[in-house]
Design a protein around this motif. Structure first.
Motif, PDB file in Angstrom:
ATOM      1  N   LEU A  65       0.849  -1.206   0.000  1.00 34.93           N
ATOM      2  CA  LEU A  65       0.000   0.000   0.000  1.00 34.93           C
ATOM      3  C   LEU A  65       0.873   1.240   0.000  1.00 34.93           C
ATOM      4  O   LEU A  65       1.668   1.451   0.932  1.00 34.93           O
ATOM      5  CB  LEU A  65      -0.896   0.002   1.251  1.00 34.93           C
ATOM      6  N   GLU A  66       0.743   2.049  -1.014  1.00 36.95           N
ATOM      7  CA  GLU A  66       1.547   3.278  -1.127  1.00 36.95           C
ATOM      8  C   GLU A  66       0.589   4.479  -1.177  1.00 36.95           C
ATOM      9  O   GLU A  66      -0.328   4.517  -1.989  1.00 36.95           O
ATOM     10  CB  GLU A  66       2.426   3.210  -2.383  1.00 36.95           C
ATOM     11  N   ALA A  67       0.857   5.446  -0.319  1.00 40.99           N
ATOM     12  CA  ALA A  67      -0.058   6.583  -0.206  1.00 40.99           C
ATOM     13  C   ALA A  67      -0.051   7.486  -1.436  1.00 40.99           C
ATOM     14  O   ALA A  67      -1.076   8.093  -1.781  1.00 40.99           O
ATOM     15  CB  ALA A  67       0.306   7.403   1.038  1.00 40.99           C
ATOM     16  N   GLY A  72       8.641   4.428  -4.901  1.00 37.61           N
ATOM     17  CA  GLY A  72      10.028   4.958  -4.857  1.00 37.61           C
ATOM     18  C   GLY A  72      10.313   5.806  -3.645  1.00 37.61           C
ATOM     19  O   GLY A  72      11.453   5.909  -3.217  1.00 37.61           O
ATOM     20  N   ALA A  89      17.572  10.232  -3.594  1.00 36.02           N
ATOM     21  CA  ALA A  89      18.775   9.406  -3.733  1.00 36.02           C
ATOM     22  C   ALA A  89      19.224   9.416  -5.194  1.00 36.02           C
ATOM     23  O   ALA A  89      18.439   9.155  -6.097  1.00 36.02           O
ATOM     24  CB  ALA A  89      18.475   7.986  -3.276  1.00 36.02           C
ATOM     25  N   GLY A  91      22.196   7.790  -6.083  1.00 38.21           N
ATOM     26  CA  GLY A  91      23.098   6.657  -6.265  1.00 38.21           C
ATOM     27  C   GLY A  91      23.039   5.800  -5.019  1.00 38.21           C
ATOM     28  O   GLY A  91      22.269   6.082  -4.092  1.00 38.21           O
ATOM     29  N   ILE A 278      -0.337   7.771  11.128  1.00 35.40           N
ATOM     30  CA  ILE A 278      -1.108   6.521  11.084  1.00 35.40           C
ATOM     31  C   ILE A 278      -1.505   6.208  12.527  1.00 35.40           C
ATOM     32  O   ILE A 278      -0.659   6.235  13.422  1.00 35.40           O
ATOM     33  CB  ILE A 278      -0.259   5.360  10.515  1.00 35.40           C
ATOM     34  N   GLU A 426      14.919   3.374   6.121  1.00 37.20           N
ATOM     35  CA  GLU A 426      16.295   3.857   6.255  1.00 37.20           C
ATOM     36  C   GLU A 426      16.708   4.066   7.698  1.00 37.20           C
ATOM     37  O   GLU A 426      17.882   4.011   8.028  1.00 37.20           O
ATOM     38  CB  GLU A 426      16.504   5.140   5.445  1.00 37.20           C
TER      39      GLU A 426
HETATM   40  C1  LIG Z   1      17.725  14.722  -0.988  1.00 33.34           C
HETATM   41  C2  LIG Z   1      18.098  13.310  -0.636  1.00 33.34           C
HETATM   42  C3  LIG Z   1      19.233  12.754  -1.178  1.00 33.34           C
HETATM   43  C4  LIG Z   1      19.597  11.448  -0.875  1.00 33.34           C
HETATM   44  N1  LIG Z   1      20.701  10.922  -1.465  1.00 33.34           N
HETATM   45  C5  LIG Z   1      21.019   9.630  -1.228  1.00 33.34           C
HETATM   46  C6  LIG Z   1      22.079   9.029  -1.936  1.00 33.34           C
HETATM   47  O1  LIG Z   1      22.673   9.648  -2.830  1.00 33.34           O
HETATM   48  N2  LIG Z   1      22.407   7.747  -1.620  1.00 33.34           N
HETATM   49  C7  LIG Z   1      21.713   7.024  -0.695  1.00 33.34           C
HETATM   50  O2  LIG Z   1      22.051   5.857  -0.442  1.00 33.34           O
HETATM   51  N3  LIG Z   1      20.650   7.568  -0.044  1.00 33.34           N
HETATM   52  C8  LIG Z   1      20.294   8.841  -0.295  1.00 33.34           C
HETATM   53  N4  LIG Z   1      19.224   9.392   0.330  1.00 33.34           N
HETATM   54  C9  LIG Z   1      18.480   8.586   1.313  1.00 33.34           C
HETATM   55  C10 LIG Z   1      17.528   7.593   0.618  1.00 33.34           C
HETATM   56  O3  LIG Z   1      16.782   8.288  -0.353  1.00 33.34           O
HETATM   57  C11 LIG Z   1      16.598   7.017   1.676  1.00 33.34           C
HETATM   58  O4  LIG Z   1      17.368   6.430   2.707  1.00 33.34           O
HETATM   59  C12 LIG Z   1      15.679   5.916   1.124  1.00 33.34           C
HETATM   60  O5  LIG Z   1      15.157   6.262  -0.130  1.00 33.34           O
HETATM   61  C13 LIG Z   1      14.572   5.688   2.138  1.00 33.34           C
HETATM   62  O6  LIG Z   1      13.756   4.612   1.750  1.00 33.34           O
HETATM   63  P1  LIG Z   1      12.561   4.143   2.685  1.00 33.34           P
HETATM   64  O7  LIG Z   1      11.879   3.036   1.987  1.00 33.34           O
HETATM   65  O8  LIG Z   1      13.069   3.921   4.057  1.00 33.34           O
HETATM   66  O9  LIG Z   1      11.583   5.403   2.815  1.00 33.34           O
HETATM   67  P2  LIG Z   1      10.828   6.221   1.689  1.00 33.34           P
HETATM   68  O10 LIG Z   1      11.572   6.152   0.416  1.00 33.34           O
HETATM   69  O11 LIG Z   1      10.557   7.565   2.254  1.00 33.34           O
HETATM   70  O12 LIG Z   1       9.462   5.419   1.479  1.00 33.34           O
HETATM   71  C14 LIG Z   1       8.408   5.519   2.392  1.00 33.34           C
HETATM   72  C15 LIG Z   1       7.110   5.463   1.612  1.00 33.34           C
HETATM   73  O13 LIG Z   1       6.015   5.433   2.543  1.00 33.34           O
HETATM   74  C16 LIG Z   1       4.933   6.117   1.945  1.00 33.34           C
HETATM   75  N5  LIG Z   1       3.963   6.466   2.983  1.00 33.34           N
HETATM   76  C17 LIG Z   1       4.036   7.431   3.930  1.00 33.34           C
HETATM   77  N6  LIG Z   1       2.921   7.424   4.697  1.00 33.34           N
HETATM   78  C18 LIG Z   1       2.129   6.423   4.227  1.00 33.34           C
HETATM   79  C19 LIG Z   1       0.850   5.915   4.605  1.00 33.34           C
HETATM   80  N7  LIG Z   1       0.138   6.452   5.606  1.00 33.34           N
HETATM   81  N8  LIG Z   1       0.327   4.877   3.905  1.00 33.34           N
HETATM   82  C20 LIG Z   1       1.007   4.314   2.865  1.00 33.34           C
HETATM   83  N9  LIG Z   1       2.229   4.777   2.463  1.00 33.34           N
HETATM   84  C21 LIG Z   1       2.789   5.807   3.141  1.00 33.34           C
HETATM   85  C22 LIG Z   1       5.613   7.326   1.299  1.00 33.34           C
HETATM   86  O14 LIG Z   1       4.787   7.917   0.320  1.00 33.34           O
HETATM   87  C23 LIG Z   1       6.878   6.680   0.716  1.00 33.34           C
HETATM   88  O15 LIG Z   1       6.687   6.265  -0.608  1.00 33.34           O
HETATM   89  C24 LIG Z   1      18.817  10.687   0.027  1.00 33.34           C
HETATM   90  C25 LIG Z   1      17.651  11.243   0.570  1.00 33.34           C
HETATM   91  C26 LIG Z   1      17.289  12.534   0.228  1.00 33.34           C
HETATM   92  C27 LIG Z   1      16.013  13.107   0.780  1.00 33.34           C
END
Ligand SMILES: Cc1cc2nc3c(=O)[nH]c(=O)nc-3n(C[C@H](O)[C@H](O)[C@H](O)COP(=O)(O)OP(=O)(O)OC[C@H]3O[C@@H](n4cnc5c(N)ncnc54)[C@H](O)[C@@H]3O)c2cc1C
Length: 459
Positions: A65-67, A72, A89, A91, A278, A426
């Motif tokens: 489930l993605e909001a 991504g 991200a 890279g 949530i 993360e």
């Molecule tokens: C500007 C920037 C640059 C970065 N550069 C790098 C890099 O170069 N290299 C690297 O390794 N990392 C980098 N990162 C970190 C990396 O992007 C993150 O660590 C990683 O993408 C996080 O993944 P995640 O699945 O934990 O969270 P997210 O990618 O944030 O995914 C969480 C998901 O949950 C969804 N969500 C939220 N609430 C709800 C809900 N109530 N119901 C359903 N879905 C919901 C959101 O829409 C989102 O899609 C960077 C981050 C940023 C912001």
């Protein structure tokens, strides 16, 4: 810091060979719309996609489930000036977890990023000896932070560096000429917060290898590709998770019937959980709520602009760090995939300003940075495209880092919640936090633990 070398293609031959052999299985059931599944995965970023893939491979029924309308999360490839660019991200580190192998197995193309960053001071590249001095100052800072927490007491990272003993004669210590640049690199540019607000323990434990790999299509596009065959509901914000006996019920805004599941992988960002976006019934354990509040978001925002003609004389995808000085600190990724597109990453206060005010604030910040570091390029930039992670209610920041004194809290995220909820994201790994590869690995680990509820995999 090592000197850069030219990017090359990573095992393209192997990718092509693997692509047909490694076609992943289709979801076990046609579940969309079903109200009972074995696992619900909440959040479609790297962690959620990795978890869903693992559950699907185990042939268990699930739904992701993605909001938002796209997969991504913080990996997002946007259009800017007619080109595709990552404003999240950009890279990842090949050595961190199995993300590269999963991309390879799915037939996705990856390319190498130039190793290391180029270091500039006062508008020109520093000498070889300054690279060594910076690398040594960075190593000393990490060692000083580790030493400071040796006795089990966690303090602010800035305090750990200030308390460090004077360096040996002839070595650049924590207070040497590169100290301010190291502090910016580790704090605002690395975590989106100043070292004064960061736990020395959390930062010293962080083991994030440098990014050495990217996707020419964009990391956001790569993530969407890795999730393309999954059973996903997009535009499906979860509002309530209720625990009743053997099942959890997951309510999605706009859907009448909750989805019942035997296990949940909760892969939304930590600040989203901490903000109570949530609801949980019964509520999340107090210990978890405390730990979530102990790792507030750091802020990173990215600003893309065109610099035609390669005025900075950079190789494709080269990263540039500049010595601390008058301009707001930023990291530059130049000539994205060989194009005229360049991306500056700002951290902490400037990033918050960009999130609040958008391109109107991002343009002067980018021009200030160029004026201080590459004055001839400044006038060329009249338009920018900027990210806005800080104001996005589904993300609420760039990455989560512990407050001083709270570095040990990250261990709490390994706990299973209410016997059936597994955390992923993360913020979960104790050492690989804040990265795409760490998020991916945490999603796989959470799914593996969920599968054990059904007797799958090692106990
Ligand atoms: C500007 C920037 C640059 C970065 N550069 C790098 C890099 O170069 N290299 C690297 O390794 N990392 C980098 N990162 C970190 C990396 O992007 C993150 O660590 C990683 O993408 C996080 O993944 P995640 O699945 O934990 O969270 P997210 O990618 O944030 O995914 C969480 C998901 O949950 C969804 N969500 C939220 N609430 C709800 C809900 N109530 N119901 C359903 N879905 C919901 C959101 O829409 C989102 O899609 C960077 C981050 C940023 C912001």
């Amino acid at each position: 810091m090592t000197r850069p070398r030219h990017p090359g293609t990573l095992n393209r031959r192997h990718f092509l060979a693997a692509a047909s052999a490694a076609l992943l299985p289709a979801p076990a059931l046609a579940q969309t719309g079903a109200s009972d599944v074995e696992v619900v995965i909440i959040g479609g970023g790297a962690a959620g996609i990795a978890a869903a893939r693992r559950i699907a491979e185990a042939k268990r029924s699930y739904v992701l489930l993605e909001a938002s309308p796209r997969l991504g999360g913080r990996a997002r490839t946007e259009d800017a000036f007619g080109l595709r660019v990552d404003l999240g991200a950009g890279g990842f580190a090949r050595s961190e977890g199995t993300l590269a192998a999963s991309a390879q197995g799915a037939g996705q193309t990856l390319i190498a990023l130039p190793s290391g960053r180029r270091l500039f001071a006062h508008g020109r590249e520093v000498r070889e000896s300054a690279y060594d001095a910076f690398a040594s100052a960075l190593g000393t800072a990490r060692r000083d932070m580790l030493t400071s927490v040796d006795g089990g007491k966690d303090i602010a990272a800035a305090q750990a560096l200030a308390n460090a003993p004077p360096p040996a004669k002839g070595t650049p210590g924590a207070n040497g000429p590169w100290a301010a640049t190291v502090a910016q690199f580790l704090g605002p540019l690395g975590c989106g917060r100043s070292l004064a607000t960061l736990s020395a323990l959390d930062l010293a434990r962080r083991d994030a290898p440098p990014d050495d790999t990217t996707s020419p299509a964009g990391i956001g596009t790569l993530m969407e590709g890795l999730g393309a065959w999954l059973n996903v509901q997009k535009d499906a914000p979860v509002t309530l998770v209720t625990h009743g006996g053997r099942f959890h019920s997951v309510s999605v805004r706009g859907q009448r019937t909750p989805i019942r599941a035997r296990a949940i992988v909760l892969a939304v960002p930590a600040p989203v959980l901490a903000a109570g976006a949530i609801r949980f019934n019964p509520g999340l354990p107090a210990r978890l709520v405390t730990a979530l509040r102990a790792i507030p978001a750091g802020h990173l925002e990215q600003v893309a602009f065109l610099l035609p003609g390669n005025p900075l004389a950079l190789q494709p995808n080269e990263a540039v760090l500049t010595a601390a000085g008058t301009a707001p600190p930023a990291l530059l990724r130049g000539r994205i995939n060989g194009s005229d597109l360049h991306v500056l990453t700002f951290g902490d206060a400037p990033a918050r300003t960009i999130a609040e005010k958008g391109a109107a604030a991002a343009l002067p910040l980018a021009r200030d940075w160029l004026r201080a570091n590459f004055p001839t390029a400044e006038a060329v930039v009249s338009e920018v495209v900027a990210s806005n992670w800080g104001q996005d209610p589904l993300v609420r920041g760039a990455l989560s880092a512990a407050l001083p004194g709270q570095g040990a809290q990250r261990r709490v995220f390994a706990d299973t919640v209410q016997n059936r909820i597994f955390l992923a994201g993360e913020y979960v790994p104790v050492s690989g936090w804040g990265t795409l590869g760490g998020a991916w690995a945490s999603g796989e680990a959470a799914a593996t633990r969920a599968l054990r509820l059904f007797g799958d995999g090692p106990a």
